[in-house]
Design an enzyme around this catalytic site. Structure first.
Site, PDB file in Angstrom:
ATOM      1  N   PRO A   1       1.438  21.354 -37.057  1.00 30.69           N
ATOM      2  CA  PRO A   1       2.015  20.969 -35.768  1.00 30.69           C
ATOM      3  C   PRO A   1       0.928  20.668 -34.742  1.00 30.69           C
ATOM      4  O   PRO A   1      -0.074  21.372 -34.656  1.00 30.69           O
ATOM      5  CB  PRO A   1       2.822  22.212 -35.370  1.00 30.69           C
ATOM      6  N   GLU A   2       1.141  19.598 -33.984  1.00 35.60           N
ATOM      7  CA  GLU A   2       0.183  19.198 -32.961  1.00 35.60           C
ATOM      8  C   GLU A   2       0.821  19.378 -31.587  1.00 35.60           C
ATOM      9  O   GLU A   2       1.868  20.023 -31.462  1.00 35.60           O
ATOM     10  CB  GLU A   2      -0.267  17.757 -33.236  1.00 35.60           C
TER      11      GLU A   2
END
Length: 284
Positions: A2-3
């Site tokens: 996840p960014e």
């Protein structure tokens, strides 16, 4: 992994469902998930019981709940971590690692298939609103305090490949493999382009593309691959439908029609258009 957009979606969910609700008796079901909390699982649970989250915050890919004790419940989702809010009594997820009962009859659950993520109780660093273990992380492009001109100067002062610089969390936080590839595609830059060779105009344009692509992803809940990233309600994000480069090997470039290529980069993959994003010539 996840960014920024995915972590921000989770942060917003925690702000809605966890802030203002006291934490009950915490259960640590897998010690690896609290490995960064050096005093151990029992201390982790004891520091949280009875505490009330007062706000939910984020820096780059890290998010945390500020507690009424002044400490912070810091979370890094790793490759597959999920922060879910579930009704008490709902069957446990297969990879449930930490359970935090809340006073409204729900539970905050840290679920992590690969156990690369972690949770810990931290104290403020030099900046009172940021945990000490995150103090070194740079601001992200969506942070109100982010200064574009300072980033452009720092980027052009580096002597490295532009994608490597975008992934450097001490330079700019929150940008990972997906959004780096997307920003570079929009900018028409190959990942190996030298930061020293970027003009101020090109560097500023690249930053604008990074900011735009992450804002667009945030609006549709982020990017989900393999079902591992979900929001606190277990729902997937839909930005994968809008990707132009990442994960599109052999598919036509939406700009020129050439087949997107995949190249090895830092033990991962980098996707680009061989026509729109020409590889720079080797420097002599």
């Amino acid at each position: 992994m996840p960014e920024l957009p995915e972590v921000e979606v989770v942060r917003r969910g925690l702000a809605e469902h966890a802030v203002g609700r006291s934490i009950g008796a915490v259960e640590v079901l897998h010690p690896r998930s609290v490995r960064r909390h050096e005093p151990g699982a029992a201390d982790f649970a004891a520091r949280l019981e009875g505490r009330v989250p007062t706000s939910a915050r984020r820096r780059g890919k890290y998010l945390w709940l500020v507690l009424d004790s002044g400490e912070m419940l810091l979370t890094h989702l790793g490759m597959s971590g999920q922060m879910l809010v579930q009704p008490e009594g709902k069957p446990d997820e297969r990879h449930l690692r930490v359970r935090l009962p809340l006073s409204d009859g729900t539970e905050l659950r840290f679920v992590d298939q690969r156990t690369f993520g972690h949770v810990m109780v931290d104290v403020p660093g030099e900046r009172v609103d940021v945990p000490s273990s995150v103090d070194h992380i740079a601001l992200d492009p969506l942070d109100p305090g982010f200064v574009p001109e300072a980033f452009v100067r720092a980027l052009r002062a580096r002597d490295t490949e532009v994608k490597r610089a975008l992934l450097d969390q001490s330079l700019i936080s929150g940008v990972g493999n997906i959004y780096a590839d997307e920003a570079l595609w929009r900018a028409g830059l190959h990942w190996a382009h030298s930061t020293r060779a970027l003009s101020v105009v090109r560097a500023t344009e690249l930053l604008g593309h990074a900011r735009d692509v992450m804002t667009e992803a945030l609006e549709v809940g982020g990017t989900t691959f393999d079902g591992l990233y979900v929001n606190v309600n277990g729902e997937s994000g839909y930005f994968s439908r809008g990707l132009n480069a990442y994960g599109r090997r052999d598919q036509p470039c939406g700009r020129c029609g050439a087949a997107i290529v995949r190249e090895a980069f830092m033990n991962r993959s980098s996707f680009s258009c061989p026509r729109c994003q020409r590889r720079p010539r080797p420097r002599s």
